[in-house]
Design a protein around this motif. Sequence first.
Motif, PDB file in Angstrom:
ATOM      1  N   ASP A 124       0.853  -1.185   0.000  1.00  0.00           N
ATOM      2  CA  ASP A 124       0.000   0.000   0.000  1.00  0.00           C
ATOM      3  C   ASP A 124       0.893   1.240   0.000  1.00  0.00           C
ATOM      4  O   ASP A 124       1.470   1.602   1.025  1.00  0.00           O
ATOM      5  CB  ASP A 124      -0.900  -0.010   1.232  1.00  0.00           C
ATOM      6  N   ILE A 125       1.032   1.875  -1.155  1.00  0.00           N
ATOM      7  CA  ILE A 125       1.897   3.035  -1.324  1.00  0.00           C
ATOM      8  C   ILE A 125       1.078   4.179  -1.906  1.00  0.00           C
ATOM      9  O   ILE A 125       0.225   3.966  -2.768  1.00  0.00           O
ATOM     10  CB  ILE A 125       3.084   2.702  -2.253  1.00  0.00           C
ATOM     11  N   VAL A 127       0.066   7.453  -4.128  1.00  0.00           N
ATOM     12  CA  VAL A 127       0.233   7.713  -5.562  1.00  0.00           C
ATOM     13  C   VAL A 127       0.218   9.207  -5.831  1.00  0.00           C
ATOM     14  O   VAL A 127      -0.287  10.004  -5.033  1.00  0.00           O
ATOM     15  CB  VAL A 127      -0.879   7.021  -6.385  1.00  0.00           C
ATOM     16  N   HIS A 151       2.799   1.890  -9.530  1.00  0.00           N
ATOM     17  CA  HIS A 151       2.380   1.321  -8.244  1.00  0.00           C
ATOM     18  C   HIS A 151       2.638  -0.186  -8.223  1.00  0.00           C
ATOM     19  O   HIS A 151       2.502  -0.856  -9.254  1.00  0.00           O
ATOM     20  CB  HIS A 151       0.888   1.596  -8.017  1.00  0.00           C
ATOM     21  N   SER A 153       0.912  -2.536  -7.317  1.00  0.00           N
ATOM     22  CA  SER A 153      -0.249  -3.353  -7.675  1.00  0.00           C
ATOM     23  C   SER A 153      -0.442  -3.477  -9.187  1.00  0.00           C
ATOM     24  O   SER A 153      -1.210  -4.326  -9.646  1.00  0.00           O
ATOM     25  CB  SER A 153      -1.529  -2.768  -7.062  1.00  0.00           C
ATOM     26  N   PHE A 190      -4.896  -3.221 -11.566  1.00  0.00           N
ATOM     27  CA  PHE A 190      -4.330  -2.416 -10.485  1.00  0.00           C
ATOM     28  C   PHE A 190      -5.353  -2.324  -9.349  1.00  0.00           C
ATOM     29  O   PHE A 190      -6.533  -2.648  -9.522  1.00  0.00           O
ATOM     30  CB  PHE A 190      -3.982  -1.006 -10.985  1.00  0.00           C
ATOM     31  N   ASP A 192      -7.362   0.051  -6.793  1.00  0.00           N
ATOM     32  CA  ASP A 192      -7.843   1.421  -6.586  1.00  0.00           C
ATOM     33  C   ASP A 192      -8.531   1.445  -5.225  1.00  0.00           C
ATOM     34  O   ASP A 192      -9.664   0.988  -5.089  1.00  0.00           O
ATOM     35  CB  ASP A 192      -8.818   1.809  -7.699  1.00  0.00           C
ATOM     36  N   PRO A 256      -4.986   5.494 -10.187  1.00  0.00           N
ATOM     37  CA  PRO A 256      -3.838   5.552  -9.260  1.00  0.00           C
ATOM     38  C   PRO A 256      -2.739   4.574  -9.661  1.00  0.00           C
ATOM     39  O   PRO A 256      -2.557   3.521  -9.044  1.00  0.00           O
ATOM     40  CB  PRO A 256      -4.484   5.170  -7.919  1.00  0.00           C
ATOM     41  N   THR A 259       3.383   6.103  -8.457  1.00  0.00           N
ATOM     42  CA  THR A 259       3.711   6.430  -7.058  1.00  0.00           C
ATOM     43  C   THR A 259       4.584   7.665  -6.953  1.00  0.00           C
ATOM     44  O   THR A 259       4.411   8.483  -6.048  1.00  0.00           O
ATOM     45  CB  THR A 259       4.412   5.252  -6.369  1.00  0.00           C
TER      46      THR A 259
END
Length: 265
Positions: A124-125, A127, A151, A153, A190, A192, A256, A259
């Motif tokens: 969990d980073i 964006v 990201h 993901s 990804f 979201d 998103p 990052t």
Amino acid sequence: MSSQHAFAQALLDPHRAIPAGLRCWNGSDPAIRFAVYRNNIVVALVDALADQFPVTAELVGEEFFRAMARVFVQQHPPRSRLIAFVGSPFADFIASFPPAHSVPYLADVARLEMSRIRACHAADIGVLSADAIGSTLSVPEQLSRATFVLHPSVQLLSSPFAIFSLWAAHQGALDITQVDPLIAQQVLIFRDGLNVQSLQITIGAWHFLSTLRTGATLALAAEAAEATVAADAQPDAESQDPFDLAGTIALLLRYPLVTHMEPLP
């Protein structure tokens, strides 16, 4: 081989003898007890695969899927403590599993489903906002210097089969009878927020994002995508859609996916 390793191997291989030295507290036959335990472990792993690959299972039917999954778990013991990743090598196994060859797109559909699991469990980073990305894109000099970090993901798939349409049809979004599985498709996956998203994208967008992931600048990623699309053009085609840079950049602004930016010297 350690006693723990021998125990684990015997759990997944019904042809192996039970580990030496097993005893039951009530004097019953340890082979019977171990067989029950072995079956419960295999069934639990097969159930986990059925939960993780529902579309793959629907494409071949429950009986075939569970038989295939049983062979898989016996040949590929879990290597992660997380049950979510028990199916990490499942798509490659399907591709090499002769009884599944009559469904040539099955392995790639499994890759899509596993990619959604990886996206769900990715780090969990934070964006970049659309404004932050837009300010970078507004400076032409930045395009030749800036690299965007995607990201964790973000998953990118390219298949010679209509894996997105097959998956979407099983979500009720498309009519499965209208899907031609032999049409190549590319998919962007990804997370979201708490939701995993799957989007069909163009081959140009796939090449652009894949090139960005290697650390290339925006300008180099766009050039690579344009060159690939041009190279893939059919000589006898009446028209060929060029790489849509604006539409691909819109993905970076809308979703998103990025990052942070790393400017090159």
